[in-house]
Design an enzyme around this catalytic site. Structure first.
Site, PDB file in Angstrom:
ATOM      1  N   LYS A  13       0.835  -1.211   0.000  1.00  0.00           N
ATOM      2  CA  LYS A  13       0.000   0.000   0.000  1.00  0.00           C
ATOM      3  C   LYS A  13       0.872   1.266   0.000  1.00  0.00           C
ATOM      4  CE  LYS A  13      -2.192  -0.932   3.880  1.00  0.00           C
ATOM      5  NZ  LYS A  13      -1.485  -2.165   4.267  1.00  0.00           N
ATOM      6  N   ARG A 127      12.136  -5.964   5.434  1.00  0.00           N
ATOM      7  CA  ARG A 127      11.977  -4.523   5.198  1.00  0.00           C
ATOM      8  C   ARG A 127      12.931  -3.716   6.088  1.00  0.00           C
ATOM      9  NH1 ARG A 127       5.805  -2.366   5.129  1.00  0.00           N
ATOM     10  NH2 ARG A 127       5.901  -2.551   7.388  1.00  0.00           N
TER      11      ARG A 127
END
Ligand code: AMP
Length: 215
Positions: A13, A127
């Site tokens: 997103k 990440r």
């Protein structure tokens, strides 16, 4: 263009929102980013939110709804906005409807990014973010410099506290229980458009832009 990006943590997103900001010149409204800023500032709201965020749970609806209500009234939202990470519960979606109706605005589309659970875990555990310039990396898919530093500015990379595997599993469970029902919610409102989030970043972006052209 007034849109919601819906999807589990790690669905992309944030990445897609940044690309849409560049394309349409409208702001990304990420409740996660706003809450992390409040935590960094040690504001009373940030201190309260931190407990929920560290555990991978949801910050209470009234807190996030308040933040979004204020944000949507700023001038830069006049031509539209991209909601990223909000709403995350049915009461938040109901509250958003009221806020938008007060502002005389309507949503154009809700884009739902779908990604397999194991791929989400892999995306989130790898990440990293540069603590100096904010650039994002992934240890496998978009690796930093060989010495582990930021390839753009040489800064030190950090991992989000809630990107540890145990917390990730909790965040995914919370998504299924509390946020996934919004797919039905927006389907019934005739706004939901699903996009296969397993495709490359660029292909996902093209699919989103194609949907927005018809919205
Ligand atoms: P994100 O960056 O969107 O993954 O959000 C990180 C964390 O912030 C979440 O795991 C929640 O603890 C909190 N958060 C972000 N957005 C919301 C929201 N709309 N409702 C409740 N909690 C939120």
């Amino acid at each position: 263009m007034k849109i919601i990006l819906l999807g589990p943590p790690g669905a992309g997103k944030g990445t897609q929102a940044v690309m849409l900001v560049e394309k349409f010149g409208i702001p990304q409204i990420s409740t996660g980013d706003m809450l992390r800023a409040a935590v960094r500032d040690k504001s009373p709201m940030g201190l309260k939110a931190k407990e929920y965020m560290d555990a991978g749970g949801l910050v209470p609806d009234e807190v996030v709804v308040g933040i979004v209500r204020e944000r949507l009234q700023l001038d830069d939202c006049a031509n539209g906005f991209i909601l990223d990470g909000f709403p995350r519960t049915v009461p938040q979606a109901d509250a958003l409807k009221l806020v938008l109706s007060d502002l005389g605005k309507d949503l154009d589309a809700v884009i739902s990014l779908t990604v397999d659970t194991e791929a989400l875990v892999e995306r989130l555990t790898g990440r990293r973010t540069c603590s100096a310039c904010g650039k994002g990396f992934h240890l496998s898919f978009d690796p930093p410099a060989e010495d582990g530093s930021c390839s753009a500015c040489g800064g030190e990379l950090t991992q989000r506290a809630d990107d540890q595997e145990a917390t990730i599993r909790n965040r995914l469970d919370v998504y299924l229980a509390q946020t996934a029902p919004l797919e039905d919610y927006y389907q019934r409102a005739g706004l939901l458009k699903a996009v296969d989030g397993m495709q490359s970043m660029q292909t996902v972006q093209e699919a989103i832009q194609a949907i927005l052209q018809d919205a």
